[in-house]
Enzyme design. Sequence first.
Site, PDB file in Angstrom:
ATOM      1  N   LYS A  88      30.188-116.050  64.420  1.00  0.00           N
ATOM      2  CA  LYS A  88      29.010-115.015  64.185  1.00  0.00           C
ATOM      3  C   LYS A  88      29.071-114.239  65.493  1.00  0.00           C
ATOM      4  O   LYS A  88      29.400-114.818  66.685  1.00  0.00           O
ATOM      5  CB  LYS A  88      27.731-115.747  63.877  1.00  0.00           C
ATOM      6  CG  LYS A  88      26.870-114.590  63.111  1.00  0.00           C
ATOM      7  CD  LYS A  88      27.328-114.820  61.469  1.00  0.00           C
ATOM      8  CE  LYS A  88      26.337-113.789  60.696  1.00  0.00           C
ATOM      9  NZ  LYS A  88      26.711-113.879  59.251  1.00  0.00           N
ATOM     10  N   VAL A 104      15.515-107.011  43.903  1.00  0.00           N
ATOM     11  CA  VAL A 104      16.597-106.288  42.898  1.00  0.00           C
ATOM     12  C   VAL A 104      17.293-105.362  43.709  1.00  0.00           C
ATOM     13  O   VAL A 104      17.617-104.266  43.057  1.00  0.00           O
ATOM     14  CB  VAL A 104      16.122-106.110  41.897  1.00  0.00           C
ATOM     15  CG1 VAL A 104      15.476-107.070  40.872  1.00  0.00           C
ATOM     16  CG2 VAL A 104      14.520-105.172  41.930  1.00  0.00           C
ATOM     17  N   LYS A 132      21.027-105.023  46.421  1.00  0.00           N
ATOM     18  CA  LYS A 132      22.332-104.824  46.202  1.00  0.00           C
ATOM     19  C   LYS A 132      22.788-105.889  45.358  1.00  0.00           C
ATOM     20  O   LYS A 132      23.637-105.643  44.364  1.00  0.00           O
ATOM     21  CB  LYS A 132      23.130-104.787  47.430  1.00  0.00           C
ATOM     22  CG  LYS A 132      23.086-103.533  48.211  1.00  0.00           C
ATOM     23  CD  LYS A 132      24.195-102.952  49.230  1.00  0.00           C
ATOM     24  CE  LYS A 132      24.090-104.270  50.118  1.00  0.00           C
ATOM     25  NZ  LYS A 132      24.997-104.288  51.490  1.00  0.00           N
ATOM     26  N   VAL A 133      22.365-107.235  45.683  1.00  0.00           N
ATOM     27  CA  VAL A 133      22.818-108.253  44.717  1.00  0.00           C
ATOM     28  C   VAL A 133      21.947-108.423  43.529  1.00  0.00           C
ATOM     29  O   VAL A 133      22.406-108.835  42.633  1.00  0.00           O
ATOM     30  CB  VAL A 133      22.989-109.410  45.790  1.00  0.00           C
ATOM     31  CG1 VAL A 133      23.330-110.675  44.924  1.00  0.00           C
ATOM     32  CG2 VAL A 133      23.863-109.415  46.883  1.00  0.00           C
TER      33      VAL A 133
END
Length: 379
Positions: free
Chosen positions: A102, A203, A205-206
């Site tokens: 990361k 609710v 993008k995914v």
Amino acid sequence: MTDVRPAVTGDSAPEAEVLDTLFHSDQGGHEQVVLCQDRPTGLRAVIAVHSTALGPALGGTRFHAYPDSPRPESAALADALRLARGMTYKNALAGLEHGGGKAVIIGDPEKIKTEELLLAYGRCVAALGGRYVTACDVGTYVRDMDVVARTCRWTTGRSPENGGAGDSSVLTAYGVFQAMLASAEHRWGSPELTGRAVGVAGVGKVGHLLVDQLVEAGARVLIHDVNAEAVRRVRAAHPSVVAVDTADELIGAQELDIYAPCALGGVLNDHTVPLLRAAVVCGAANNQLDHPGVEKDLADRGILYAPDYVVNSGGVIQVADELHGFDFARAKTKAADIRLTTREIFQRADSDGVPPAVAADRIAEQRISQARGVDRPFA
């Protein structure tokens, strides 16, 4: 690019705590931590490579200022260590030939993000020679990865016009749905979702893509989001979906079968777990468990928890596929395996008498241990 060790001014210094985590804690064990600086562009970044046992470390680049920390650099370093370790486990359970890494670019992306800074960052990643492969994360987007890729071949999350796959939300949502089918099968003996009440928290993008699949599967869907426009869009597409006013109202809905957190992390905590009425938790949000022990609290209440880093791994499966020339059908087939992995985790949890989160860690650690000592070229 500069490899440095932070100065330690005393046992209580934040840097001392980070070094203790790195070298002595069970949360450490990172192979390499690189601090990068490019003063002309203002770049300050941390790249943490946790493990390359399974292959080159893969994980996104976070761009964040850490405004609530008195020492943003120390906060960024600690964040990179934690997130890199999590990516090792996520990639292992996704069946990828990648370890975990990361990166964090320190600063407010709205104020300091420039093309020159991103190009300098790309050079820092490239200097690792393929040990770390980067992608998007909080504060970075597809357009940013297109810039980074100009100075670093080990960049994923690019636009289709630049050889990438673009937005990974589609396969992330697809993977969540697959994990939900496995969860339903384990809890009720059938993967059928028709008539099941599913509460989707967030609710965006995914989440909105998950709602599409749930409605198509015949589920009864309840939603909550702080963004009124996001709720309006979902309701316009699916009038049968019920919107509730508060997060607590969704969590505590008596009729709820499955709770799907798809927004902020830490949503399963000492306040919300006692309110939860669902029999299953399965959602896309990262770091859903607020602190160690929450997984046991859920198990004690008979709530089946599908570990988030397994459930939401469709996105990393997608960006990993870019390295081979992106093929959506191939990546989707790989993401479908999330259902099988989730099933395996639940079976292991039952046989070991532990919560699913513990079982998931054990399976990941076993896969990593078996891979150690295998010579894997990074280029």
